[in-house]
Motif scaffolding. Structure first.
Motif, PDB file in Angstrom:
ATOM      1  N   SER A   1       0.807  -1.223   0.000  1.00 63.09           N
ATOM      2  CA  SER A   1       0.000   0.000   0.000  1.00 63.09           C
ATOM      3  C   SER A   1       0.841   1.275   0.000  1.00 63.09           C
ATOM      4  O   SER A   1       0.380   2.310  -0.464  1.00 63.09           O
ATOM      5  CB  SER A   1      -0.981   0.009   1.175  1.00 63.09           C
ATOM      6  N   VAL A   2       2.073   1.209   0.501  1.00 64.40           N
ATOM      7  CA  VAL A   2       2.957   2.388   0.490  1.00 64.40           C
ATOM      8  C   VAL A   2       4.045   2.268  -0.572  1.00 64.40           C
ATOM      9  O   VAL A   2       5.020   3.014  -0.555  1.00 64.40           O
ATOM     10  CB  VAL A   2       3.566   2.670   1.890  1.00 64.40           C
ATOM     11  N   ASP A   3       3.877   1.324  -1.471  1.00 68.75           N
ATOM     12  CA  ASP A   3       4.784   1.123  -2.604  1.00 68.75           C
ATOM     13  C   ASP A   3       6.219   0.801  -2.169  1.00 68.75           C
ATOM     14  O   ASP A   3       7.179   1.319  -2.726  1.00 68.75           O
ATOM     15  CB  ASP A   3       4.759   2.340  -3.538  1.00 68.75           C
ATOM     16  N   LEU A   4       6.329  -0.064  -1.155  1.00 66.93           N
ATOM     17  CA  LEU A   4       7.654  -0.517  -0.702  1.00 66.93           C
ATOM     18  C   LEU A   4       7.812  -2.034  -0.791  1.00 66.93           C
ATOM     19  O   LEU A   4       8.786  -2.574  -0.277  1.00 66.93           O
ATOM     20  CB  LEU A   4       7.918  -0.074   0.741  1.00 66.93           C
ATOM     21  N   ALA A   5       6.891  -2.718  -1.431  1.00 70.11           N
ATOM     22  CA  ALA A   5       6.947  -4.181  -1.482  1.00 70.11           C
ATOM     23  C   ALA A   5       8.263  -4.675  -2.077  1.00 70.11           C
ATOM     24  O   ALA A   5       8.865  -5.621  -1.556  1.00 70.11           O
ATOM     25  CB  ALA A   5       5.764  -4.735  -2.263  1.00 70.11           C
ATOM     26  N   SER A   6       8.721  -4.036  -3.129  1.00 73.14           N
ATOM     27  CA  SER A   6       9.945  -4.508  -3.783  1.00 73.14           C
ATOM     28  C   SER A   6      11.196  -4.207  -2.964  1.00 73.14           C
ATOM     29  O   SER A   6      12.243  -4.793  -3.203  1.00 73.14           O
ATOM     30  CB  SER A   6      10.076  -3.885  -5.182  1.00 73.14           C
ATOM     31  N   ARG A   7      11.093  -3.308  -1.984  1.00 71.97           N
ATOM     32  CA  ARG A   7      12.243  -2.942  -1.160  1.00 71.97           C
ATOM     33  C   ARG A   7      12.080  -3.379   0.296  1.00 71.97           C
ATOM     34  O   ARG A   7      12.890  -3.010   1.148  1.00 71.97           O
ATOM     35  CB  ARG A   7      12.458  -1.416  -1.206  1.00 71.97           C
TER      36      ARG A   7
ATOM     37  N   ALA B   1      17.652  -3.217   4.030  1.00 74.69           N
ATOM     38  CA  ALA B   1      17.881  -2.598   5.342  1.00 74.69           C
ATOM     39  C   ALA B   1      17.334  -1.179   5.337  1.00 74.69           C
ATOM     40  O   ALA B   1      17.471  -0.445   4.358  1.00 74.69           O
ATOM     41  CB  ALA B   1      19.368  -2.584   5.672  1.00 74.69           C
ATOM     42  N   TYR B   2      16.724  -0.806   6.445  1.00 77.06           N
ATOM     43  CA  TYR B   2      16.142   0.529   6.599  1.00 77.06           C
ATOM     44  C   TYR B   2      17.179   1.620   6.315  1.00 77.06           C
ATOM     45  O   TYR B   2      16.850   2.637   5.712  1.00 77.06           O
ATOM     46  CB  TYR B   2      15.563   0.669   8.011  1.00 77.06           C
ATOM     47  N   ARG B   3      18.423   1.407   6.709  1.00 76.14           N
ATOM     48  CA  ARG B   3      19.463   2.435   6.522  1.00 76.14           C
ATOM     49  C   ARG B   3      19.701   2.741   5.043  1.00 76.14           C
ATOM     50  O   ARG B   3      20.254   3.783   4.711  1.00 76.14           O
ATOM     51  CB  ARG B   3      20.765   2.031   7.205  1.00 76.14           C
ATOM     52  N   LYS B   4      19.282   1.852   4.149  1.00 73.63           N
ATOM     53  CA  LYS B   4      19.462   2.070   2.712  1.00 73.63           C
ATOM     54  C   LYS B   4      18.282   2.814   2.084  1.00 73.63           C
ATOM     55  O   LYS B   4      18.322   3.123   0.895  1.00 73.63           O
ATOM     56  CB  LYS B   4      19.645   0.736   2.003  1.00 73.63           C
ATOM     57  N   TYR B   5      17.264   3.102   2.881  1.00 64.85           N
ATOM     58  CA  TYR B   5      16.077   3.784   2.361  1.00 64.85           C
ATOM     59  C   TYR B   5      16.340   5.283   2.196  1.00 64.85           C
ATOM     60  O   TYR B   5      17.047   5.890   2.988  1.00 64.85           O
ATOM     61  CB  TYR B   5      14.895   3.616   3.313  1.00 64.85           C
ATOM     62  N   SER B   6      15.728   5.856   1.182  1.00 66.21           N
ATOM     63  CA  SER B   6      15.738   7.310   1.015  1.00 66.21           C
ATOM     64  C   SER B   6      14.815   7.921   2.075  1.00 66.21           C
ATOM     65  O   SER B   6      14.040   7.205   2.732  1.00 66.21           O
ATOM     66  CB  SER B   6      15.222   7.681  -0.378  1.00 66.21           C
ATOM     67  N   LEU B   7      14.849   9.235   2.221  1.00 69.18           N
ATOM     68  CA  LEU B   7      13.982   9.905   3.191  1.00 69.18           C
ATOM     69  C   LEU B   7      12.514   9.617   2.889  1.00 69.18           C
ATOM     70  O   LEU B   7      11.732   9.300   3.799  1.00 69.18           O
ATOM     71  CB  LEU B   7      14.238  11.416   3.199  1.00 69.18           C
ATOM     72  N   GLY B   8      12.132   9.700   1.634  1.00 69.51           N
ATOM     73  CA  GLY B   8      10.746   9.422   1.255  1.00 69.51           C
ATOM     74  C   GLY B   8      10.330   7.995   1.587  1.00 69.51           C
ATOM     75  O   GLY B   8       9.205   7.749   2.037  1.00 69.51           O
ATOM     76  N   MET B   9      11.229   7.050   1.370  1.00 63.97           N
ATOM     77  CA  MET B   9      10.938   5.645   1.695  1.00 63.97           C
ATOM     78  C   MET B   9      10.786   5.478   3.211  1.00 63.97           C
ATOM     79  O   MET B   9       9.919   4.735   3.672  1.00 63.97           O
ATOM     80  CB  MET B   9      12.035   4.739   1.154  1.00 63.97           C
ATOM     81  N   LYS B  10      11.621   6.161   3.976  1.00 64.98           N
ATOM     82  CA  LYS B  10      11.533   6.090   5.431  1.00 64.98           C
ATOM     83  C   LYS B  10      10.191   6.642   5.905  1.00 64.98           C
ATOM     84  O   LYS B  10       9.558   6.077   6.797  1.00 64.98           O
ATOM     85  CB  LYS B  10      12.682   6.854   6.082  1.00 64.98           C
ATOM     86  N   GLN B  11       9.746   7.718   5.296  1.00 64.53           N
ATOM     87  CA  GLN B  11       8.455   8.286   5.665  1.00 64.53           C
ATOM     88  C   GLN B  11       7.313   7.348   5.287  1.00 64.53           C
ATOM     89  O   GLN B  11       6.359   7.177   6.053  1.00 64.53           O
ATOM     90  CB  GLN B  11       8.281   9.659   5.005  1.00 64.53           C
TER      91      GLN B  11
END
Length: 174
Positions: free
Chosen positions: A142-148, A152-162
């Motif tokens: 639902s937040v478009d993060l299924a493929s990621r 690891a969370y530390r590899k997420y961009s700011l938008g992905m973290k939000q």
């Protein structure tokens, strides 16, 4: 002035009375001599879109933290879904119906997004089973993060973290 009779009230066009989902009465929070929230009374009904607007330091985040039980007011009352937030036995069930992101969400940087959500689900009282794992995957979609979700969370961009923060707020299907 004469009080309006029921017949004089605005028409609701068949709309049922909407449940009060959040109510505060006289809510006040002080930090030492500084008053952060002063005598706030509000009522939010099911289906309302409600926002807190104001400049930095006006008490918006403090109000949310009190509603979520992260800090306690100095005075006043809070009820969610008709449950006083002082009623410990029913408070947890009421809070499970609320999803929130307060400021910047915090996650374990070395865990994947999916692992972080599973930990949050456990903390929220969801049983660690196939249904909960499916719910974690559902909110990732639902937040478009299924493929990621496995990254690891530390590899997420700011938008992905939000977006992961929003996924965490949606876990209990508030």
């Amino acid at each position: 002035m004469v009080p309006a009779t029921e017949a004089q009230q605005p028409a609701t066009f068949g709309t049922p009375t909407r449940e009060v989902v959040l109510q505060t009465t006289g809510l006040t929070k002080r930090f030492g001599k500084r008053v952060a929230v002063n005598n706030l009374s509000l009522e939010v009904r099911h289906g309302d879109v409600f926002g807190l607007l104001g400049p930095n330091g006006s008490g918006k985040t403090t109000t949310l933290r009190m509603i979520l039980g992260l800090i306690w007011p100095n005075s006043g009352q809070i009820a969610a879904f008709g449950v006083p937030m002082t009623d410990g036995a029913r408070r947890r069930a009421a809070l499970q119906r609320i999803g929130a992101v307060v400021e910047q969400p915090a996650f374990y940087p070395y865990l994947s997004g999916r692992e972080n959500l599973r930990g949050i689900a456990t903390y929220a009282g969801l049983v660690n089973n196939a249904a909960t794992r499916a719910r974690v995957d559902e909110v990732l979609v639902s937040v478009d993060l299924a493929s990621r979700g496995g990254d690891a969370y530390r590899k997420y961009s700011l938008g992905m973290k939000q977006r992961l923060g929003i996924a965490a707020a949606l876990l209990t299907n508030p």
